[in-house]
Write an enzyme that holds these catalytic residues in place. Structure first.
Site, PDB file in Angstrom:
ATOM      1  N   ALA B  92       0.814  -1.216   0.000  1.00  0.00           N
ATOM      2  CA  ALA B  92       0.000   0.000   0.000  1.00  0.00           C
ATOM      3  C   ALA B  92       0.845   1.262   0.000  1.00  0.00           C
ATOM      4  O   ALA B  92       0.329   2.349  -0.250  1.00  0.00           O
ATOM      5  CB  ALA B  92      -0.914  -0.015   1.219  1.00  0.00           C
ATOM      6  N   LYS B  93       2.151   1.138   0.325  1.00  0.00           N
ATOM      7  CA  LYS B  93       3.069   2.282   0.307  1.00  0.00           C
ATOM      8  C   LYS B  93       2.493   3.482   1.057  1.00  0.00           C
ATOM      9  O   LYS B  93       2.543   4.610   0.562  1.00  0.00           O
ATOM     10  CB  LYS B  93       3.397   2.678  -1.142  1.00  0.00           C
ATOM     11  CG  LYS B  93       3.805   1.531  -2.080  1.00  0.00           C
ATOM     12  CD  LYS B  93       5.219   1.077  -1.907  1.00  0.00           C
ATOM     13  CE  LYS B  93       5.807   0.314  -3.084  1.00  0.00           C
ATOM     14  NZ  LYS B  93       5.138  -0.951  -3.447  1.00  0.00           N
ATOM     15  N   ARG B  94       1.942   3.252   2.238  1.00  0.00           N
ATOM     16  CA  ARG B  94       1.357   4.335   3.006  1.00  0.00           C
ATOM     17  C   ARG B  94       2.419   5.086   3.810  1.00  0.00           C
ATOM     18  O   ARG B  94       3.575   4.665   3.887  1.00  0.00           O
ATOM     19  CB  ARG B  94       0.276   3.798   3.944  1.00  0.00           C
ATOM     20  CG  ARG B  94      -0.898   3.125   3.226  1.00  0.00           C
ATOM     21  CD  ARG B  94      -1.658   4.066   2.314  1.00  0.00           C
ATOM     22  NE  ARG B  94      -2.988   3.561   1.978  1.00  0.00           N
ATOM     23  CZ  ARG B  94      -3.318   2.915   0.863  1.00  0.00           C
ATOM     24  NH1 ARG B  94      -2.415   2.679  -0.061  1.00  0.00           N
ATOM     25  NH2 ARG B  94      -4.559   2.496   0.655  1.00  0.00           N
TER      26      ARG B  94
END
Lengths: 286, 286
Positions: B92-94
């Site tokens: 998700a590369k949050r």
């Protein structure tokens, strides 16, 4: 929404306020909590009450994702409820390899009708460019953020030697600067003043004049006023440009101004105070 | 899932393959497209067919978000379908300011039952730490990624002078390295080998030995094998450690191995080839 339309809205209404809808179900006033769609109901009332004081709404996707499917539904209803006179921001901090960023761009610009999305720059050009390929849509790239962790990487001293040909001779001039300065410089090759903004935290007010010099005409999205302590006066004095060039966001200070049944009126009152102050700074520009 | 459990799964099954479910509705075989829940159906059959060859599944959230509500629903059904013998990754590369990252951690670790989530480091410590606060859950931080844009910022030469007291005297030793090396060093103060992994792209194979030296015992999640061109042999030779320390992901090469009705069998065949090769590298460790 084009840049001309956004600028027109700002000067017509005399405000560059963005209201941040970081809606946490646990902070919704008691009398609304039992509502079957409490988050949307809360947002709807905040939007109705603050419309005249702001030009933009920023939806912080994290607060909706944390509620699972129901949250994603509330997010969708909320963005569709905002009238198209107002600029909409998906504060999502996305960014991934090219073919994945293309999917994120679809998510916010096609499946949802957002005008813009915030994007994290770490992975470089191909992670950002897919967002820039939509007519009338905006990419808001993280520059220098408002949180304490901004010191960890964004403010590192960086350098790069680039091989270039000058008068037939290979030379390697050194480009130097803080990491966020590299981001500002690189991104201006990828996007224009008409589709690219930067996030600059309000708590960085000391550096605002220098940051403005890095991108004199671009819009900045400025979070961190209010709960995080940034000063609206300092930011405005240092970073307004001829076309305003600022969207100043307040979230908690507005939407949680009151815990009671008067929450929307109180939100409007606080938003109105920001807008009143902004009006004077805009008039000073003329 | 704890580190000990993950390592046990890897050595018991003789594989460190992660299957990436980057499921694009437009690439689902024709005969499944009319299914009311085509994305989940596709994933379910891929999972059933590949279970024995892999130890992890990575769900790339972008592909699901691009489908709106229906996509989020398919994501949820998919992660709940994966048996708890297998490590699950929300790719998700949050990453955002502390109170927002706390909401993202809730989204993936409470509202959804993921074992781990990928996180972008740009905003620093307080954007990463909320993910590290969950017992038995993992943060997979971007280190050096597999895409061309990795050169733009991740490989910048960086330095920082830090004021420290040595024998009563203030000195300012200079810490230097590439940006991703700063990320590796800083993050090891935030998390441990039991809750923190790094993303290292397979296309960076030349540098793998040096990168391994930066974090000898941490697990690396390695995307970029297959469609992106990274070599499983190179990565394994340079970066395996005594407890394996690698999860190597392939997405498109497995899930789109065939466009026909035999897609699941073909996916299993490709996954089986990776697993077969991995087994030999694991055996060489003994």
């Amino acid at each position: 929404m084009t840049r001309a339309q956004l600028v027109e809205q700002i000067f017509q209404k005399g405000t560059y306020l963005c209201v941040g809808l970081d809606t946490d179900p646990e902070k919704i006033p008691d009398h609304l909590r039992s509502h079957p769609d409490a988050v949307f109901e809360f947002n709807k009332r905040i939007i109705d009450a603050t419309l005249e004081h702001c030009v933009a709404y920023k939806i912080n996707t994290a607060f909706y994702e944390a509620q699972g499917l129901k949250g994603w539904e509330a997010l969708e209803r909320t963005v569709r409820y905002i009238p198209d006179t107002h600029f909409t921001i998906a504060d999502a901090k996305r960014g991934d390899i090219g073919n994945t960023s293309t999917q994120y761009a679809k998510a916010f610009f096609e499946a949802l009708p957002f005008n813009s999305v915030t994007v994290a720059p770490y992975m470089g050009a191909d992670s950002v460019k897919p967002f820039l390929g939509y007519e009338g849509k905006w990419t808001i790239l993280l520059g220098l953020t408002s949180n304490p962790g901004a010191r960890d990487f964004e403010l590192l001293d960086c350098s790069r030697s680039t091989d270039i040909l000058v008068d037939g001779v290979h030379t390697a001039p050194k480009e130097t600067g803080k990491l966020f300065e590299f981001v500002f410089r690189a991104a201006q090759h990828w996007g224009s003043e008409g589709n690219l903004m930067f996030v600059v935290g309000a708590t960085q007010a000391d550096a605002f004049r220098q940051i403005r010099a890095l991108a004199p005409n671009h819009f900045f999205l400025v979070p961190g006023v209010g709960a995080q302590g940034g000063s609206l006066r300092d930011i405005s004095e240092q970073a307004l440009n001829a076309e305003c060039g600022l969207l100043v966001n307040a979230s908690r200070a507005i939407i949680y101004a009151s815990e009671g049944e008067d929450f929307a009126e109180e939100a409007a009152a606080i938003a109105g105070q920001y807008a009143f102050e902004m009006k004077s700074y805009l008039e000073a520009l003329k």
